[in-house]
Every structure is written in structure tokens, then in C-alpha cells.
Design an enzyme around this catalytic site. Structure first.
Site, short mmCIF file in Angstrom:
data_model
loop_
_atom_site.label_atom_id
_atom_site.label_comp_id
_atom_site.label_asym_id
_atom_site.label_seq_id
_atom_site.Cartn_x
_atom_site.Cartn_y
_atom_site.Cartn_z
N HIS A 1 -5.77 2.36 3.08
CA HIS A 1 -5.51 0.91 3.15
C HIS A 1 -4.28 0.64 4.01
CE1 HIS A 1 -7.72 0.20 -0.93
NE2 HIS A 1 -8.51 0.67 0.01
N GLU B 1 -8.76 -3.26 -4.73
CA GLU B 1 -7.69 -3.37 -5.73
C GLU B 1 -8.27 -3.65 -7.11
OE1 GLU B 1 -4.94 -2.29 -4.69
OE2 GLU B 1 -5.06 -2.67 -2.56
N GLU C 1 -1.86 -2.95 -9.09
CA GLU C 1 -3.15 -3.30 -8.48
C GLU C 1 -3.43 -4.79 -8.58
OE1 GLU C 1 -5.11 -1.30 -6.65
OE2 GLU C 1 -3.69 0.33 -6.96
N HIS D 1 -9.70 -0.40 -8.41
CA HIS D 1 -8.61 0.49 -8.86
C HIS D 1 -8.06 0.05 -10.20
CE1 HIS D 1 -7.67 1.58 -4.39
NE2 HIS D 1 -8.83 2.06 -4.80
N GLU E 1 -5.24 4.48 -1.05
CA GLU E 1 -4.15 3.56 -0.69
C GLU E 1 -3.57 3.90 0.68
OE1 GLU E 1 -3.86 0.90 -2.26
OE2 GLU E 1 -4.24 1.24 -4.37
N GLU F 1 0.80 -1.22 0.00
CA GLU F 1 0.00 0.00 0.00
C GLU F 1 0.84 1.28 0.00
OE1 GLU F 1 -2.99 -0.30 -0.71
OE2 GLU F 1 -3.59 -2.28 -0.01
#
Length: 189
Positions: free
Chosen positions: A67, A165, A135, A168, A64, A35
Site C-alpha cells: 500500500h 483496511e 486500521e 485487515h 501495508e 501505511e
């Protein structure tokens, strides 16, 4: 630029003390495909990307970081009640000797995070393909982490991260198509 809400993006729960799992989660904290690397990569790339895509990189970079906060919380919760014997059995004794229970940007093997993990070519399409790959690697790692634990509470948080993910990756794919269409458009002055 940011407004910080003092809550996690998604609730983090763990059912038991599990330093072994905490060690594995460090891969997403300070690993090459983790991350921190993703957040910094996207934040950096936004300065050389066309205006249409800047907001996307800023949004995903910010997420991120959220995360990263979730992973830190998971590691903390998995180790907060661990004995030194459990830490040693999990292979975290070198970490403990250097950092006690403090988080440190390193991967699951104990290799410290490095800026060499971050790629930025300056070509928007090349950078976005790098982002898609990042990702997808993170998605795969989250799946493998899910497979490594029987803690359903922890799995829940990891599944949330895995799904983000995927989102993204899809958003970066859409951005590539936007830029390709723009490149192929006939320009009249």
C-alpha cells in the site's frame, strides 16, 4: 522471506496533475496512521505474539508495504507534471525546497515520520486492539481522501485501499477472538 513482483498490488491511475491532492496523500505515506507506521508496527509485533497469529501479522505487514508503494505512485503521478507555481499553490513549497520532488516520510502538514507512531505493548490482545484502531483510522482517512478529490481514477485506487483496511480490521478482530478463546480454555497438564 519476500518475493517481489514488479507490479503494484492494484493499478494506480490519476486523471490529472493535482499537487494539492498529493500533499493530502502524504498523510497515508508518512503520517501517524499511515501505511509505513502500520507496516512497521505489525512487523515488529509479530515477535511477541502467539504462534497462531504470527502469520497474520506478517501477511498484513507485507500488504501495508504494498500500500505504501501505491501511495508513493499516486503522489508521484499527481506531481510529476506540476509546475513550481502549482507546487507552491498546493503548499508543497517547503517540501520542494528540502526534497525537490523526492518522496519523504512526512504527513500532510509536513511533520516528519517518527518511530513514536509505532505502538507495541507486548500483550497480544492489547497490541491487536491497537492494530484494529490503526486500521479503522486508516479506513476513515481513506474515506476523507476519497471525498477530497473528483478524480474518479484516483478514487478507484483509494477505494481499494479503504476496503483492504476494512479486511485487515476484521482479520485482527478474528485474531483477538482466537486469543480470548485460548485464554479462557481450561488447561490440563
Amino acid at each position: 522471506m519476500w518475493i517481489y513482483e514488479k507490479k503494484l498490488q492494484y493499478p494506480v491511475k490519476v486523471s490529472k496533475c493535482d499537487p494539492r491532492m498529493a500533499k493530502l496523500l502524504l498523510e497515508q505515506y508518512g503520517g501517524a496512521d499511515g501505511e509505513l507506521a502500520a507496516a512497521l508496527r505489525y512487523m515488529n509485533q509479530r515477535y511477541t505474539i502467539p504462534d497462531k497469529i504470527i502469520g497474520l501479522l506478517t501477511d498484513i505487514s507485507t500488504e501495508e508495504f504494498a500500500h505504501l508503494e501505491m501511495i508513493a505512485t499516486m503522489v508521484y503521478k499527481l506531481t510529476k507534471d506540476a509546475t513550481r507555481e502549482q507546487i507552491k499553490a498546493a503548499g508543497l513549497d517547503p517540501h520542494y525546497v528540502s526534497h525537490d520532488r523526492a518522496l519523504f516520510y512526512e504527513n500532510a502538514s509536513g511533520v516528519p515520520w517518527t518511530a513514536a507512531y509505532i505502538q507495541a505493548k507486548g500483550d497480544p490482545i492489547a497490541d491487536l486492539y491497537e492494530d484494529i484502531a490503526a486500521e479503522e483510522k486508516a479506513r476513515a482517512t481513506y474515506q476523507w481522501l476519497i471525498d477530497m478529490t473528483d478524480d474518479v481514477d484516483l478514487q478507484d485506487g483509494l477505494k481499494f485501499l479503504r476496503e483492504r483496511e476494512i479486511v485487515h480490521s476484521l482479520r485482527f478482530r478474528e485474531a483477538v477472538e482466537i486469543l480470548k478463546t485460548e485464554q479462557g480454555a481450561k488447561k490440563v497438564f
